[in-house]
Design an enzyme around this catalytic site. Structure first.
Site, mmCIF file in Angstrom:
data_model
loop_
_atom_site.group_PDB
_atom_site.id
_atom_site.type_symbol
_atom_site.label_atom_id
_atom_site.label_comp_id
_atom_site.label_asym_id
_atom_site.label_seq_id
_atom_site.Cartn_x
_atom_site.Cartn_y
_atom_site.Cartn_z
ATOM 1 N N SER A 24 40.459 36.654 -24.561
ATOM 2 C CA SER A 24 39.811 36.118 -23.362
ATOM 3 C C SER A 24 38.358 36.561 -23.304
ATOM 4 C CB SER A 24 40.562 36.655 -22.132
ATOM 5 O OG SER A 24 39.847 36.382 -20.962
ATOM 6 N N LYS A 57 43.731 42.983 -23.007
ATOM 7 C CA LYS A 57 43.304 42.098 -24.110
ATOM 8 C C LYS A 57 42.385 42.861 -25.057
ATOM 9 C CE LYS A 57 45.396 38.234 -23.171
ATOM 10 N NZ LYS A 57 46.385 37.657 -24.081
ATOM 11 N N TYR A 61 44.058 43.598 -16.742
ATOM 12 C CA TYR A 61 44.310 42.432 -17.608
ATOM 13 C C TYR A 61 43.285 42.386 -18.748
ATOM 14 C CZ TYR A 61 44.123 37.747 -19.463
ATOM 15 O OH TYR A 61 44.061 36.688 -20.342
HETATM 16 P P1 NAD Z 1 51.129 30.918 -19.206
HETATM 17 O O1 NAD Z 1 51.602 31.948 -18.255
HETATM 18 O O2 NAD Z 1 51.138 29.493 -18.778
HETATM 19 O O3 NAD Z 1 51.928 31.025 -20.572
HETATM 20 C C1 NAD Z 1 52.419 32.244 -21.067
HETATM 21 C C2 NAD Z 1 53.837 31.996 -21.554
HETATM 22 O O4 NAD Z 1 54.360 33.238 -22.063
HETATM 23 C C3 NAD Z 1 54.777 31.535 -20.441
HETATM 24 O O5 NAD Z 1 55.528 30.432 -20.896
HETATM 25 C C4 NAD Z 1 55.685 32.751 -20.181
HETATM 26 O O6 NAD Z 1 56.975 32.363 -19.769
HETATM 27 C C5 NAD Z 1 55.673 33.403 -21.551
HETATM 28 N N1 NAD Z 1 55.925 34.854 -21.513
HETATM 29 C C6 NAD Z 1 55.383 35.765 -20.678
HETATM 30 N N2 NAD Z 1 55.843 36.997 -20.977
HETATM 31 C C7 NAD Z 1 56.677 36.854 -22.033
HETATM 32 C C8 NAD Z 1 57.458 37.756 -22.792
HETATM 33 N N3 NAD Z 1 57.488 39.068 -22.506
HETATM 34 N N4 NAD Z 1 58.205 37.272 -23.815
HETATM 35 C C9 NAD Z 1 58.204 35.939 -24.082
HETATM 36 N N5 NAD Z 1 57.492 35.033 -23.389
HETATM 37 C C10 NAD Z 1 56.742 35.491 -22.375
HETATM 38 O O7 NAD Z 1 49.652 31.347 -19.652
HETATM 39 P P2 NAD Z 1 48.567 30.523 -20.462
HETATM 40 O O8 NAD Z 1 47.505 30.128 -19.523
HETATM 41 O O9 NAD Z 1 49.227 29.500 -21.293
HETATM 42 O O10 NAD Z 1 47.987 31.692 -21.363
HETATM 43 C C11 NAD Z 1 48.442 31.905 -22.694
HETATM 44 C C12 NAD Z 1 47.731 33.102 -23.263
HETATM 45 O O11 NAD Z 1 46.321 32.863 -23.230
HETATM 46 C C13 NAD Z 1 47.955 34.406 -22.502
HETATM 47 O O12 NAD Z 1 48.066 35.454 -23.434
HETATM 48 C C14 NAD Z 1 46.705 34.548 -21.659
HETATM 49 O O13 NAD Z 1 46.416 35.888 -21.371
HETATM 50 C C15 NAD Z 1 45.660 33.939 -22.576
HETATM 51 N N6 NAD Z 1 44.484 33.407 -21.849
HETATM 52 C C16 NAD Z 1 44.661 32.480 -20.863
HETATM 53 C C17 NAD Z 1 43.567 31.988 -20.168
HETATM 54 C C18 NAD Z 1 43.711 30.989 -19.052
HETATM 55 O O14 NAD Z 1 42.774 30.836 -18.259
HETATM 56 N N7 NAD Z 1 44.821 30.273 -18.945
HETATM 57 C C19 NAD Z 1 42.284 32.455 -20.487
HETATM 58 C C20 NAD Z 1 42.145 33.402 -21.505
HETATM 59 C C21 NAD Z 1 43.273 33.864 -22.187
HETATM 60 C C1 WQD Z 2 36.102 30.525 -11.572
HETATM 61 C C2 WQD Z 2 35.029 30.517 -10.483
HETATM 62 C C3 WQD Z 2 35.401 32.156 -8.775
HETATM 63 C C4 WQD Z 2 39.036 30.439 -7.131
HETATM 64 C C5 WQD Z 2 39.744 34.217 -14.712
HETATM 65 C C6 WQD Z 2 40.052 35.471 -15.465
HETATM 66 C C7 WQD Z 2 39.827 35.270 -16.931
HETATM 67 C C8 WQD Z 2 40.564 34.040 -17.462
HETATM 68 C C9 WQD Z 2 40.339 32.842 -16.607
HETATM 69 C C10 WQD Z 2 42.616 34.688 -18.503
HETATM 70 C C11 WQD Z 2 34.610 31.917 -10.047
HETATM 71 C C12 WQD Z 2 35.486 30.765 -8.215
HETATM 72 C C13 WQD Z 2 37.914 30.659 -7.900
HETATM 73 C C14 WQD Z 2 38.869 30.088 -5.765
HETATM 74 C C15 WQD Z 2 36.489 30.182 -6.040
HETATM 75 N N1 WQD Z 2 41.977 34.205 -17.513
HETATM 76 N N2 WQD Z 2 36.665 30.547 -7.372
HETATM 77 N N3 WQD Z 2 37.601 29.958 -5.294
HETATM 78 O O1 WQD Z 2 37.285 34.282 -12.692
HETATM 79 O O2 WQD Z 2 36.184 32.977 -14.565
HETATM 80 O O3 WQD Z 2 38.391 33.909 -14.934
HETATM 81 O O4 WQD Z 2 40.557 33.164 -15.237
HETATM 82 O O5 WQD Z 2 42.206 35.243 -19.457
HETATM 83 O O6 WQD Z 2 40.264 36.430 -17.557
HETATM 84 O O7 WQD Z 2 39.216 36.500 -14.981
HETATM 85 O O8 WQD Z 2 38.162 32.000 -13.383
HETATM 86 O O9 WQD Z 2 39.086 30.067 -12.178
HETATM 87 O O10 WQD Z 2 39.447 32.377 -11.224
HETATM 88 O O11 WQD Z 2 37.162 31.378 -11.165
HETATM 89 O O12 WQD Z 2 35.364 30.080 -5.571
HETATM 90 O O13 WQD Z 2 39.831 29.911 -5.039
HETATM 91 O O14 WQD Z 2 35.589 29.898 -9.310
HETATM 92 O O15 WQD Z 2 34.803 33.040 -7.891
HETATM 93 O O16 WQD Z 2 33.233 31.863 -9.765
HETATM 94 P P1 WQD Z 2 37.426 33.364 -13.825
HETATM 95 P P2 WQD Z 2 38.569 31.450 -11.961
#
Ligand code: NAD
Ligand code: WQD
Length: 338
Positions: A124, A153, A149
């Site tokens: 991330s 990572k 979190y």
């Molecule tokens: P998500 O929660 O939709 O998907 C994660 C999946 O992992 C789910 O299906 C959940 O059931 C499964 N899971 C959780 N814990 C588990 C375990 N212990 N064993 C097996 N399965 C398990 O999340 P996502 O948005 O698809 O994110 C996927 C990955 O990408 C995560 O590692 C997240 O940290 C990373 N990531 C997501 C974002 C984002 O904004 N969505 C941004 C950066 C990084």
């Molecule tokens: C985006 C912008 C908020 C909600 C987070 C995690 C990051 C990654 C993605 C997993 C910001 C604003 C949001 C609301 C708002 N996840 N906002 N009202 O903060 O960039 O990242 O999610 O890895 O690790 O930190 O994304 O979508 O939460 O926010 O004004 O109800 O929207 O303040 O400026 P962010 P976000």
């Protein structure tokens, strides 16, 4: 080629699974469905017209991982399983480190024992913390994340580097996602948050479908174009395509390769509201609130490394991100549970 996808039922894992099936790979999904619905698997089969194997299980279950690697001839692992809520991680840090750090280590140890050496890991942009100038480059210092979190990572990335240094056969792609949004253009799979979303676009979606009354814009006094936070939003299908490119590149590489996955362009919260309203025809009521703890004013990626090394380019515009989100929401206002 057989690929194990942990967390393949989740938001990003389900879209990557589709892209892998589309490219002709065999996929085995391992997911405990703690944050997803098993119903997504039938949607994936419907879109792809392909079959895939699904194992309900936990990455913390070392015995299950060993059996999975023994029973399937796995060539590469895509590791999405994890917990992703920043707010929740502050209240439940132990659970986050257990799943995101111990789970990743368990998986890697099972891989090494089974002599499976190709890994694509979900990291991330949050690992960069808040000290840097934009755009964020892969070479910038990490480790100053502001919440458990982000630190989970960062620790997982560190473990992967140490394992790769000690096991030269390992080929690992660490993909640092910026802000994934959007849905598959079919409208059959998309993001399915449980409870009240923390992230911007899922929240806007709940307001648009009448499940929440209004959006709170967190902060209006940032040093940005209009005072609201700026982020680099990337279509989930572009993100998925980046994973396929990363896998293809691993065969010529060794050790850990790190790539940003964003578009290189930032949009403010107000610009996002306007773009959503334009694509959906809905009005999103909002009010301005105070800054959210731990938020940074702006974050966007330098994508020149992935462009030059993987010949990857973002293909979807902001309008497409919004219209695909809207199609998914109008077809599935209650997610997969209808
Ligand atoms: P998500 O929660 O939709 O998907 C994660 C999946 O992992 C789910 O299906 C959940 O059931 C499964 N899971 C959780 N814990 C588990 C375990 N212990 N064993 C097996 N399965 C398990 O999340 P996502 O948005 O698809 O994110 C996927 C990955 O990408 C995560 O590692 C997240 O940290 C990373 N990531 C997501 C974002 C984002 O904004 N969505 C941004 C950066 C990084
Ligand atoms: C985006 C912008 C908020 C909600 C987070 C995690 C990051 C990654 C993605 C997993 C910001 C604003 C949001 C609301 C708002 N996840 N906002 N009202 O903060 O960039 O990242 O999610 O890895 O690790 O930190 O994304 O979508 O939460 O926010 O004004 O109800 O929207 O303040 O400026 P962010 P976000």
């Amino acid at each position: 080629m057989n690929i194990l996808v942990t967390g393949g039922a989740g938001y990003i894992g389900s879209h990557v699974t589709l892209s892998l099936l589309d490219k002709g790979y065999n996929v085995i999904v391992l997911d405990n469905f703690s944050n997803s619905s098993p119903k997504v698997m039938n949607r994936i089969k419907k879109i792809s017209e392909k079959t895939l194997k699904v194992i309900q299980g936990d990455i913390l279950d070392s015995a299950l991982l060993a059996t999975t690697f023994k029973e399937h001839s796995i060539d590469a692992v895509f590791h999405f399983a994890g917990l992703k809520s920043v707010a929740e991680s502050t209240n439940q840090p132990g659970r986050y480190y257990q799943t995101n750090v111990t789970g990743t280590l368990n998986l890697c140890q099972a891989m090494i024992t089974a002599r499976v050496f190709n890994l694509v890991f979900s990291s991330s942009a949050t690992v960069y913390g808040e000290k840097h100038h934009m755009p964020l480059r892969e070479c910038y210092e990490t480790g100053t994340a502001t919440n458990p979190y982000g630190r989970s990572k960062y620790i997982a990335e560190t473990i992967l580097k140490d394992l790769a240094a000690a096991t030269p056969q390992l080929k690992i792609a660490v993909l640092r996602y910026f802000n994934p949004i959007g849905a598959h253009p079919s409208g059959l799979i998309g993001e399915n948050p449980s409870g009240i979303p923390n992230n911007l676009l899922p929240y806007i979606g709940k307001v648009a479908t009448g499940q929440l009354p209004e959006l709170c814009v967190h902060g209006s006094d940032y040093p940005t174009i209009d005072g609201t936070g700026v982020r680099d939003y990337i279509h989930v299908m572009d993100l998925a395509y980046g994973h396929v490119k990363a896998l293809e590149a691993l065969s010529d590489r060794s050790g850990v390769s790190i790539w940003n996955l964003g578009t290189g362009k930032g949009y403010s919260v107000l610009e996002m509201i306007e773009a959503f309203e334009k694509s959906s025809g809905c009005t999103i009521p909002f009010k301005f609130g105070s800054r959210r703890d731990g938020d940074i004013p702006a974050s966007w990626a330098d994508i020149s490394k992935i462009q030059s090394e993987l010949q990857w380019e973002p293909r979807f515009s902001l309008d497409q991100m919004m219209s695909d989100t809207w199609r998914w929401l109008t077809n599935n206002p209650w997610g997969y549970e209808q």
